[in-house]
Design an enzyme around this catalytic site. Sequence first.
Site, PDB file in Angstrom:
ATOM      1  N   THR A  83     -80.974 -16.012  37.859  1.00 45.64           N
ATOM      2  CA  THR A  83     -79.812 -15.244  37.396  1.00 45.64           C
ATOM      3  C   THR A  83     -78.918 -14.816  38.556  1.00 45.64           C
ATOM      4  OG1 THR A  83     -81.210 -14.390  35.609  1.00 45.64           O
ATOM      5  CG2 THR A  83     -79.125 -13.265  35.986  1.00 45.64           C
ATOM      6  N   LYS A 131     -69.123 -20.342  32.516  1.00 52.29           N
ATOM      7  CA  LYS A 131     -68.525 -19.013  32.388  1.00 52.29           C
ATOM      8  C   LYS A 131     -67.116 -18.966  32.999  1.00 52.29           C
ATOM      9  CE  LYS A 131     -72.976 -16.533  32.273  1.00 52.29           C
ATOM     10  NZ  LYS A 131     -73.728 -15.354  32.807  1.00 52.29           N
ATOM     11  N   HIS A 187     -74.454 -19.990  31.675  1.00 51.07           N
ATOM     12  CA  HIS A 187     -75.441 -19.359  30.792  1.00 51.07           C
ATOM     13  C   HIS A 187     -76.342 -20.433  30.211  1.00 51.07           C
ATOM     14  CE1 HIS A 187     -77.186 -17.298  27.293  1.00 51.07           C
ATOM     15  NE2 HIS A 187     -76.866 -18.386  26.619  1.00 51.07           N
ATOM     16  N   TYR A 234     -73.793 -11.362  23.092  1.00 55.90           N
ATOM     17  CA  TYR A 234     -74.747 -10.699  23.994  1.00 55.90           C
ATOM     18  C   TYR A 234     -75.344  -9.429  23.370  1.00 55.90           C
ATOM     19  CZ  TYR A 234     -73.883 -13.596  28.158  1.00 55.90           C
ATOM     20  OH  TYR A 234     -73.831 -14.625  29.079  1.00 55.90           O
ATOM     21  N   ARG A 248     -82.478 -24.251  32.109  1.00 56.43           N
ATOM     22  CA  ARG A 248     -82.647 -23.045  32.939  1.00 56.43           C
ATOM     23  C   ARG A 248     -83.086 -23.415  34.353  1.00 56.43           C
ATOM     24  NH1 ARG A 248     -81.994 -18.208  30.388  1.00 56.43           N
ATOM     25  NH2 ARG A 248     -83.205 -17.067  31.934  1.00 56.43           N
ATOM     26  N   PHE A 275     -75.258  -2.934  32.238  1.00 55.08           N
ATOM     27  CA  PHE A 275     -74.246  -3.916  32.625  1.00 55.08           C
ATOM     28  C   PHE A 275     -73.518  -4.532  31.427  1.00 55.08           C
ATOM     29  CE2 PHE A 275     -78.372  -6.148  32.602  1.00 55.08           C
ATOM     30  CZ  PHE A 275     -78.115  -7.195  31.718  1.00 55.08           C
ATOM     31  N   ASN A 327     -72.047 -15.603  37.501  1.00 56.54           N
ATOM     32  CA  ASN A 327     -73.029 -16.586  37.964  1.00 56.54           C
ATOM     33  C   ASN A 327     -72.858 -17.968  37.323  1.00 56.54           C
ATOM     34  OD1 ASN A 327     -73.889 -15.841  35.458  1.00 56.54           O
ATOM     35  ND2 ASN A 327     -75.928 -15.152  36.069  1.00 56.54           N
ATOM     36  N   GLU A 359     -77.672 -19.490  19.088  1.00 59.74           N
ATOM     37  CA  GLU A 359     -76.470 -19.527  19.926  1.00 59.74           C
ATOM     38  C   GLU A 359     -75.609 -20.748  19.610  1.00 59.74           C
ATOM     39  OE1 GLU A 359     -77.961 -18.986  23.940  1.00 59.74           O
ATOM     40  OE2 GLU A 359     -78.571 -16.931  23.482  1.00 59.74           O
TER      41      GLU A 359
HETATM   42  P1  ATP Z   1     -77.732 -15.896  30.874  1.00 57.82           P
HETATM   43  O1  ATP Z   1     -78.229 -15.181  29.650  1.00 57.82           O
HETATM   44  O2  ATP Z   1     -76.257 -15.653  31.183  1.00 57.82           O
HETATM   45  O3  ATP Z   1     -78.096 -17.351  30.904  1.00 57.82           O
HETATM   46  P2  ATP Z   1     -80.013 -14.965  32.301  1.00 57.82           P
HETATM   47  O4  ATP Z   1     -80.783 -15.294  31.064  1.00 57.82           O
HETATM   48  O5  ATP Z   1     -80.452 -15.595  33.577  1.00 57.82           O
HETATM   49  O6  ATP Z   1     -78.484 -15.292  32.141  1.00 57.82           O
HETATM   50  P3  ATP Z   1     -79.970 -12.214  31.397  1.00 57.82           P
HETATM   51  O7  ATP Z   1     -81.024 -11.247  31.780  1.00 57.82           O
HETATM   52  O8  ATP Z   1     -80.000 -12.804  30.020  1.00 57.82           O
HETATM   53  O9  ATP Z   1     -79.968 -13.399  32.500  1.00 57.82           O
HETATM   54  O10 ATP Z   1     -78.574 -11.526  31.655  1.00 57.82           O
HETATM   55  C1  ATP Z   1     -77.397 -12.040  31.030  1.00 57.82           C
HETATM   56  C2  ATP Z   1     -76.267 -12.024  32.027  1.00 57.82           C
HETATM   57  O11 ATP Z   1     -75.944 -10.676  32.318  1.00 57.82           O
HETATM   58  C3  ATP Z   1     -76.577 -12.657  33.391  1.00 57.82           C
HETATM   59  O12 ATP Z   1     -76.343 -14.039  33.425  1.00 57.82           O
HETATM   60  C4  ATP Z   1     -75.642 -11.921  34.308  1.00 57.82           C
HETATM   61  O13 ATP Z   1     -74.365 -12.548  34.309  1.00 57.82           O
HETATM   62  C5  ATP Z   1     -75.528 -10.569  33.670  1.00 57.82           C
HETATM   63  N1  ATP Z   1     -76.399  -9.608  34.334  1.00 57.82           N
HETATM   64  C6  ATP Z   1     -77.744  -9.542  34.258  1.00 57.82           C
HETATM   65  N2  ATP Z   1     -78.220  -8.525  34.987  1.00 57.82           N
HETATM   66  C7  ATP Z   1     -77.138  -7.919  35.534  1.00 57.82           C
HETATM   67  C8  ATP Z   1     -76.954  -6.809  36.373  1.00 57.82           C
HETATM   68  N3  ATP Z   1     -77.977  -6.089  36.825  1.00 57.82           N
HETATM   69  N4  ATP Z   1     -75.685  -6.489  36.742  1.00 57.82           N
HETATM   70  C9  ATP Z   1     -74.636  -7.191  36.288  1.00 57.82           C
HETATM   71  N5  ATP Z   1     -74.738  -8.269  35.474  1.00 57.82           N
HETATM   72  C10 ATP Z   1     -75.974  -8.625  35.114  1.00 57.82           C
HETATM   73 MG    MG Z   2     -80.196 -14.639  29.159  1.00 59.18          MG
END
Ligand code: ATP
Ligand code: MG
Length: 142
Positions: free
Chosen positions: A96, A14, A120, A54, A90, A62, A117, A131
């Site tokens: 996350t 990212k 992804h 997304y 993962r 968010f 973070n 994707e």
């Molecule tokens: P990713 O899809 O990026 O691999 P993930 O699957 O662990 O991460 P998701 O639930 O898919 O988590 O959320 C997608 C992304 O949205 C997260 O990686 C994070 O950067 C962001 N995100 C998730 N929850 C929050 C939140 N409460 N506040 C801000 N950003 C968030």
């Molecule tokens: Mg995700």
Amino acid sequence: MSEQTGNLTFGIIKPDAVCGGKTGAIIQRVTDGGFKVRGMKLIHMTLQEAEGFYAVHRERPFFPELTTFMSSGPCVVLTLEKDGAVKAWRDLMGATDPAKADEGTIRKEFGGSLGENAVHGSDSEENAAIEISYFFSRLEIV
Ligand code: ATP
Ligand code: MG
């Protein structure tokens, strides 16, 4: 590619990690973790492209923060191969929220916050295929 889809996943380094100069260290973690890089390129998404990627999170509070961040700078997009690639990637990424990620994970080491973070990873084989095809043409997967 289709014959090996079960062994593939999709990853993103990212903008926080790319801008922070962590790309090389994260790629090292990828290869040390036993992944084969099948596709890799530097991109800079428009807001609309980030919103498309997304779209599943469109209704989340968010979403504007997430898509603004993901279009704020360059990302490295990755197609990764390993047995059980989706779960393995993962596991290597970690939780996350970097504050909750296990020691030794990429998000623990490189993630700054829940929103920023570092990486992804796809959450299912079905989404990995979607994707990968969102970002890579067939000729870009080696
Ligand atoms: P990713 O899809 O990026 O691999 P993930 O699957 O662990 O991460 P998701 O639930 O898919 O988590 O959320 C997608 C992304 O949205 C997260 O990686 C994070 O950067 C962001 N995100 C998730 N929850 C929050 C939140 N409460 N506040 C801000 N950003 C968030
Ligand atoms: Mg995700």
